[in-house]
Structure formats: structure tokens, C-alpha cells
Design an enzyme around this catalytic site. Structure first.
Site, PDB file in Angstrom:
ATOM      1  N   ASP A 214       0.936  -1.353  -0.049  1.00 34.78           N
ATOM      2  CA  ASP A 214       0.131  -0.185   0.005  1.00 34.78           C
ATOM      3  C   ASP A 214       0.944   1.283  -0.055  1.00 34.78           C
ATOM      4  O   ASP A 214       1.749   1.338   0.656  1.00 34.78           O
ATOM      5  CB  ASP A 214      -0.580  -0.023   1.346  1.00 34.78           C
ATOM      6  CG  ASP A 214      -1.907   0.975   1.375  1.00 34.78           C
ATOM      7  OD1 ASP A 214      -2.458   1.265   0.200  1.00 34.78           O
ATOM      8  OD2 ASP A 214      -2.377   1.495   2.459  1.00 34.78           O
TER       9      ASP A 214
ATOM     10  N   ALA B 276     -11.387   5.382   2.815  1.00 39.12           N
ATOM     11  CA  ALA B 276     -12.768   5.004   2.695  1.00 39.12           C
ATOM     12  C   ALA B 276     -13.441   4.559   3.865  1.00 39.12           C
ATOM     13  O   ALA B 276     -14.635   4.046   3.854  1.00 39.12           O
ATOM     14  CB  ALA B 276     -13.224   3.764   1.527  1.00 39.12           C
TER      15      ALA B 276
ATOM     16  N   ASP C 134      -8.392   1.206   6.789  1.00 46.85           N
ATOM     17  CA  ASP C 134      -7.322   1.130   7.736  1.00 46.85           C
ATOM     18  C   ASP C 134      -8.030   1.688   8.962  1.00 46.85           C
ATOM     19  O   ASP C 134      -8.051   1.103  10.192  1.00 46.85           O
ATOM     20  CB  ASP C 134      -6.130   1.631   7.295  1.00 46.85           C
ATOM     21  CG  ASP C 134      -4.944   1.251   8.469  1.00 46.85           C
ATOM     22  OD1 ASP C 134      -5.210   0.578   9.211  1.00 46.85           O
ATOM     23  OD2 ASP C 134      -3.780   1.825   8.225  1.00 46.85           O
TER      24      ASP C 134
HETATM   25  P1  13P Z   1      -8.819   5.011   5.739  1.00 48.98           P
HETATM   26  O1  13P Z   1      -7.733   6.243   6.602  1.00 48.98           O
HETATM   27  O2  13P Z   1     -10.045   5.691   5.639  1.00 48.98           O
HETATM   28  O3  13P Z   1      -9.036   3.812   6.304  1.00 48.98           O
HETATM   29  O4  13P Z   1      -8.049   4.823   4.590  1.00 48.98           O
HETATM   30  C1  13P Z   1      -7.063   3.697   4.450  1.00 48.98           C
HETATM   31  C2  13P Z   1      -6.145   3.495   3.009  1.00 48.98           C
HETATM   32  O5  13P Z   1      -6.676   4.383   2.236  1.00 48.98           O
HETATM   33  C3  13P Z   1      -5.161   2.944   3.029  1.00 48.98           C
HETATM   34  O6  13P Z   1      -4.397   3.064   1.950  1.00 48.98           O
HETATM   35  O1  G3H Z   2      -2.902   5.025   3.925  1.00 51.66           O
HETATM   36  C1  G3H Z   2      -2.306   4.772   4.927  1.00 51.66           C
HETATM   37  C2  G3H Z   2      -2.634   3.383   5.550  1.00 51.66           C
HETATM   38  O2  G3H Z   2      -3.772   3.853   6.316  1.00 51.66           O
HETATM   39  C3  G3H Z   2      -1.344   3.044   6.283  1.00 51.66           C
HETATM   40  O3  G3H Z   2      -1.108   3.949   7.201  1.00 51.66           O
HETATM   41  O4  G3H Z   2       1.518   4.364   6.696  1.00 51.66           O
HETATM   42  O5  G3H Z   2       0.587   4.565   9.016  1.00 51.66           O
HETATM   43  O6  G3H Z   2       0.985   2.421   8.063  1.00 51.66           O
HETATM   44  P1  G3H Z   2       0.653   3.772   7.683  1.00 51.66           P
HETATM   45 ZN    ZN Z   3      -4.356   5.188   1.098  1.00 50.43          ZN
END
Ligand code: 13P
Ligand code: G3H
Ligand code: ZN
Length: 308
Positions: free
Chosen positions: A82, A212, A255
């Protein structure tokens, strides 16, 4: 089962008119919660791992855990990087068996984003790893900012078409007004669905919605009841998620809702059972809370029952 690619999972979602959830993991309990939810719902799931998660848990631990989960799972899973920004990390993920990587060049000018994304598509080709690119920036839509100010960071449909053609990505993350974290809107939630409709008309590949999370009231209230300070937290309403899926969103990133679920359960245990110090009795309810949240997302996204 072996791990699936995002291309495989999202092609099926596009045909079936549903979306697959991409759920972030940082440890064993979160992974177990997602896999257990997917099995209960008979749903595919994307296991998302950020560069921060890799730093926290270590790449070999992450890959081994997810590969074991996939081997024994009765539903299809993918392992996805991600928001990859560091080409060395992306390369390492491809080598270690990630079945999908995201290259996030959304902070770069169009030509630089295109060039770095194209490069990752070439790096991924040999192993058949799927690639997700991102165009536009996730900053929400604010009433006080002018329309032209917003247009500068929301995804332009013509540029999206050009970006996909020039890069060869398998999936495209777009900006239509969502943002990361628990504080997405000050007033009413606003998403630019017309923009999504136009992008979907020009772009053939699956579209991705980041940022989202719904920040559900009951979870928020529980966390606050046990001491959390989250005033003003606000997410994307369920109806907006359903509309986005009907207009072509096939992958939805979550997340924040997992974090809130986990922490509200931990807070409850720690404050109602101050004598408890067995980590399993503290983390276990956190795992269960994430599982419930993931199950409700799978139902909302329409992916429940889609894994046979
Ligand atoms: P949220 O913070 O809305 O859960 O989004 C997570 C996300 O886009 C991770 O890539
Ligand atoms: O979009 C990001 C995700 O919520 C992951 O967050 O970089 O703190 O692990 P992080
Ligand atoms: Zn994201």
C-alpha cells in the site's frame, strides 16, 4: 490456496459489480481477524501492507504470515504493498512474493508520476505482479476552498485516461474527495461522483477508493466511553460507498476503521479489567472487534458470498 493477484480479484469484482476490501495489517492479530472475516463471509480479501507496516513488523514476518494464511484459507487473498514510494522497497516486495504493489507518485507532477509508475510496471512484469498507480491527491473537499482550488488535486478524467495508457497500470487510485484518517470532513461528507462517473467512462481498468473508512458512530462512542479523545472524527457514509461501487469503484481501502475497532476493544478491557495482564486476553477482543468490522465492510461492498 496460493495468493491471487489484485488483477485477478478486481477483474472478477468489476464483472460482478462489487468491490474487494483492501485491509491494512501490522501484526498477526489484524491478519487473523481479516482472514477469519473473509472465511465467515466467503469473501475475497486484499491484505494491504504499508511501508510503515514493513518497518514495524519486518518484511520476512509479514510475507511468511500472509503466505501461511493464504495456504490454509478457503477464500482468495492477495498480498499488496500500500502506498509504495521507495523503489527499493517496491523491488523487495516483488522479489519476496507480493502479488500486487502500489506505486504512489500522486505527490509528483504528472510527467514524473507517469515515468516512475511506468518504471514499476516494468519491474513487476517478469513476476506478473499487479501494479496500482495513483493520480490526484487525497485531501477531502472543503467548503471554504474554491472549486478551482479543489480541481487542482482531484483526479482529472482526461489525465486519468492518459496516465493509464502511458503507464500500463492494472488499477488506478483516484481522488474524488476522500482522505486518509479519522477526520475526513468538517461539515457534510462530500464526494465528487460526477467526476468518478467521467473517469469510469474513460478508463477501462478497475478504480480504487482510498481513505474510505466510515468511522462508525458506535465504535467511536465506545472508544470515547473508555477514554479516547476523538472529537470531530467523521468518515464516509455507507450510502456514499455503495454509490461509488455502482459507478465503478472495485477496490476499497480501509485502515482507520480497523484501528478504531481494535483500540476501542482494548480500551474497554483495560479499563473494565484492570487486573488483567495476559496479552491474549487483551489483544483477543481487539482481534474479534476487527473481525466484526471487516465482516460488515464485506457485506457493504457486496463481496460476501463471492468466493464460492
Ligand atoms: P482510511 O484511513 O480511510 O481507512 O484509508 C485507508 C487507506 O486508504 C489505506 O491506503
Ligand atoms: O494510507 C495509509 C494506511 O492507512 C497505512 O498507514 O502508513 O501509518 O501504516 P501507515
Ligand atoms: Zn491510502
Amino acid at each position: 490456496m496460493n495468493l491471487f493477484t489484485n488483477k485477478e480479484l478486481l477483474t472478477a469484482a468489476r464483472k460482478g459489480g462489487y468491490a474487494v476490501g483492501a485491509f491494512n495489517i501490522n501484526n498477526l492479530e489484524i491478519l487473523q481477524a481479516i482472514v477469519s472475516a473473509a472465511e465467515s463471509e466467503k469473501s475475497p480479501a486484499i491484505i494491504a501492507v504499508s511501508e510503515g507496516a514493513i518497518q514495524y513488523a519486518g518484511l520476512p514476518y509479514i510475507v511468511s504470515m500472509v503466505q501461511i494464511a493464504a495456504r490454509y484459507a478457503s477464500v482468495p487473498l492477495s498480498l499488496h504493498l500500500d502506498h509504495g514510494r521507495d523503489l527499493k522497497v517496491i523491488q523487495s516486495c516483488i522479489e519476496h512474493g507480493f502479488t500486487s504493489v502500489m506505486i504512489d507518485g500522486s505527490h509528483l507532477p504528472f510527467d514524473e508520476n507517469t515515468a516512475v509508475t511506468r518504471k514499476v510496471v516494468e519491474m513487476a512484469r517478469e513476476k506478473g505482479t499487479s501494479v496500482e498507480g495513483e493520480l490526484g491527491r487525497l485531501k477531502g473537499i472543503e467548503d471554504k476552498v474554491s472549486v478551482t482550488g479543489q480541481e487542482a488535486f482531484l483526479t482529472d478524467p482526461g489525465s486519468a485516461e492518459e496516465f493509464v495508457k502511458k503507464t500500463g497500470v492494472d488499477a488506478l487510485a483516484i481522488a474524488i474527495g476522500t482522505s486518509h484518517g479519522a477526520y475526513k470532513f468538517k461539515g457534510e461528507a462530500r464526494l465528487d461522483f460526477e467526476r468518478l462517473r467521467e473517469i469510469a467512462a474513460r478508463v477501462e481498468i478497475p478504480l480504487v477508493l482510498h481513505g474510505a473508512s466510515g468511522v462508525p458512530r458506535p465504535i467511536l462512542e465506545k472508544a470515547e466511553r473508555f477514554g479516547a479523545k476523538l472529537s470531530g472524527a467523521k468518515g464516509i457514509p455507507d450510502e456514499a460507498i455503495q454509490k461509488a461501487i455502482s459507478l465503478g469503484i472495485c477496490k476499497i481501502n480501509i485502515d482507520t476503521d480497523l484501528r478504531l475497532s481494535f483500540v476501542s476493544a482494548l480500551r474497554e478491557i483495560l479499563s473494565t479489567k484492570p487486573e488483567e495482564f495476559d496479552p491474549r486476553k487483551i489483544l483477543g477482543p481487539g482481534r474479534e472487534a476487527i473481525k466484526e468490522t471487516v465482516q460488515s465492510k464485506m457485506r457493504l461492498f457486496g463481496s460476501s458470498g463471492k468466493a464460492g
